[in-house]
Design an enzyme around this catalytic site. Structure first.
Site, mmCIF file in Angstrom:
data_model
loop_
_atom_site.group_PDB
_atom_site.id
_atom_site.type_symbol
_atom_site.label_atom_id
_atom_site.label_comp_id
_atom_site.label_asym_id
_atom_site.label_seq_id
_atom_site.Cartn_x
_atom_site.Cartn_y
_atom_site.Cartn_z
ATOM 1 N N ASP A 209 -7.683 1.028 -1.438
ATOM 2 C CA ASP A 209 -7.361 2.252 -1.425
ATOM 3 C C ASP A 209 -7.916 3.186 -2.528
ATOM 4 O OD1 ASP A 209 -6.180 2.111 -4.258
ATOM 5 O OD2 ASP A 209 -5.638 0.237 -3.714
ATOM 6 N N ASP A 211 -6.981 5.217 -5.313
ATOM 7 C CA ASP A 211 -5.483 4.790 -6.272
ATOM 8 C C ASP A 211 -5.015 6.400 -6.456
ATOM 9 O OD1 ASP A 211 -4.333 3.304 -8.188
ATOM 10 O OD2 ASP A 211 -6.085 5.017 -9.859
HETATM 11 N N1 ADE Z 1 -5.182 1.007 -6.790
HETATM 12 C C1 ADE Z 1 -5.286 0.482 -7.825
HETATM 13 N N2 ADE Z 1 -5.068 -0.032 -8.890
HETATM 14 C C2 ADE Z 1 -4.868 -1.258 -9.568
HETATM 15 N N3 ADE Z 1 -5.046 -2.500 -8.648
HETATM 16 C C3 ADE Z 1 -5.149 -2.100 -7.005
HETATM 17 N N4 ADE Z 1 -5.625 -3.522 -6.616
HETATM 18 C C4 ADE Z 1 -5.613 -2.623 -5.763
HETATM 19 N N5 ADE Z 1 -6.015 -1.698 -5.692
HETATM 20 C C5 ADE Z 1 -5.506 -1.419 -7.150
#
Ligand code: ADE
Ligand SMILES: CSC[C@H]1O[C@H](OP(=O)(O)O)[C@H](O)[C@@H]1O
Length: 291
Positions: A209, A211
């Site tokens: 992703d 974030d």
């Molecule tokens: N955006 C994210 N922040 C922290 N850990 C993750 N693991 C997978 N995506 C994450």
């Protein structure tokens, strides 16, 4: 000569390694606590592999509850010389979209409720950590990724947050501005403890992703992560199989000294060392403590 034993810590979405042959569970205990699971030892080709699912079977443990000390200690007891971490992560760069594997070469530790060392009162040690990953292991991972056509980049900083909540938008833009490439919740203190245990370490940040830094996009939630995780998990298994197939029989000396990290690190005078702590360090620091 030291026989190379490849350790693999499977993160979110990687709870087993189906390609392993001659598998057996290792009945190892640790004076540091309870590992996430019993490590499984097997082989791919001629390479011995020891696999440990970081969050335990069925993803039982949250990042703050994982016993990183016990995990690294049992991997050391199993003879692991080279350790690959497979880790789901968020991305701080448009050019690192979900599905990309980032072979990070730096960490920023933002955790705040984890004990980051095996050492302490009665045996203080300061290992070098400027170059936290083993470049030869990274190079092998990069070659394996290329051979398997897995989209990947070499280098980048992994910021480790405490979690378990994902970042706020302010945290996300802050980490991006700090220069981080990816974010996760588990590589600290894991990588620090691996260094103290003189195990060469490399991490594969499997982007799931973006974030929460993109202003007009929804932030991350676990459904986004799970949607990409399965496909990333399949790629990770292919990556490990290729890495193992081409792995040397003998452990390659680490160019940044991961495997000799304790040569000069212990600073407590022998007569001031704590016997109980020394006993717990039998596997991690046995090479230099003569245990
Ligand atoms: N955006 C994210 N922040 C922290 N850990 C993750 N693991 C997978 N995506 C994450
Ligand atoms: C399930 S999303 C958040 C979770 O995934 C990552 O774990 P791992 O590094 O073990 O793959 C992240 O660090 C969080 O623990």
């Amino acid at each position: 000569m030291t026989k190379a034993i490849l350790g693999v810590i499977g993160g979110s979405g990687v709870y087993d390694l189906p390609g392993l042959e001659d598998v057996r569970e290792l009945d190892l205990t640790s004076p540091w606590g309870t590992p996430s699971a019993k490590p499984k030892q097997g082989r791919i080709g001629a390479t011995t592999i020891v696999f440990l699912p970081r969050h335990g079977a069925g993803h039982r443990l949250s990042p703050s509850d994982i016993d990183y000390h016990a995990n690294i200690d049992v991997l050391k007891r199993a003879g692991v010389t080279d350790l690959v971490s497979l880790s789901a992560c968020g991305s701080y760069r448009e050019e690192l979209p979900p599905g990309t594997f980032v072979l990070a070469d730096q960490f920023i530790d933002r955790t705040f409720r984890r004990q980051p060392t095996f050492f302490g009162p009665g045996c203080v040690a300061h290992v070098a950590f400027s170059d936290p990953v083993a470049p030869n292991l990274v190079a092998r991972l990069a070659r394996a990724a290329a051979a398997e056509s897995v989209p990947h980049v070499v280098g980048g900083s992994y910021v480790c947050m405490e979690g378990p909540q994902f970042s706020t938008r302010a945290e996300s833009t802050t980490y991006k501005a700090m220069g981080a490439s990816i974010v996760g919740m588990t590589n600290m203190p894991e990588a620090k403890l691996a260094r103290e245990a003189e195990i060469s370490y490399a991490t594969v940040g499997m982007v799931t992703d973006y974030d929460a830094w993109r202003p007009h996009e929804a932030g991350v939630d676990v459904a986004d992560v799970i949607a990409v995780m399965r496909d990333n998990g399949d790629k990770a298994r292919r990556l490990v199989a290729r890495l193992a197939a081409d792995f040397p029989a003998e452990h390659e000396p680490c160019p940044v000294g991961s495997d000799r990290a304790l040569d000069f690190a212990i600073i407590t005078a022998p007569e001031h060392r704590d016997a109980a702590l020394l006993a717990k360090l039998d596997a991690v620091a046995g090479r230099v403590l003569g245990r």
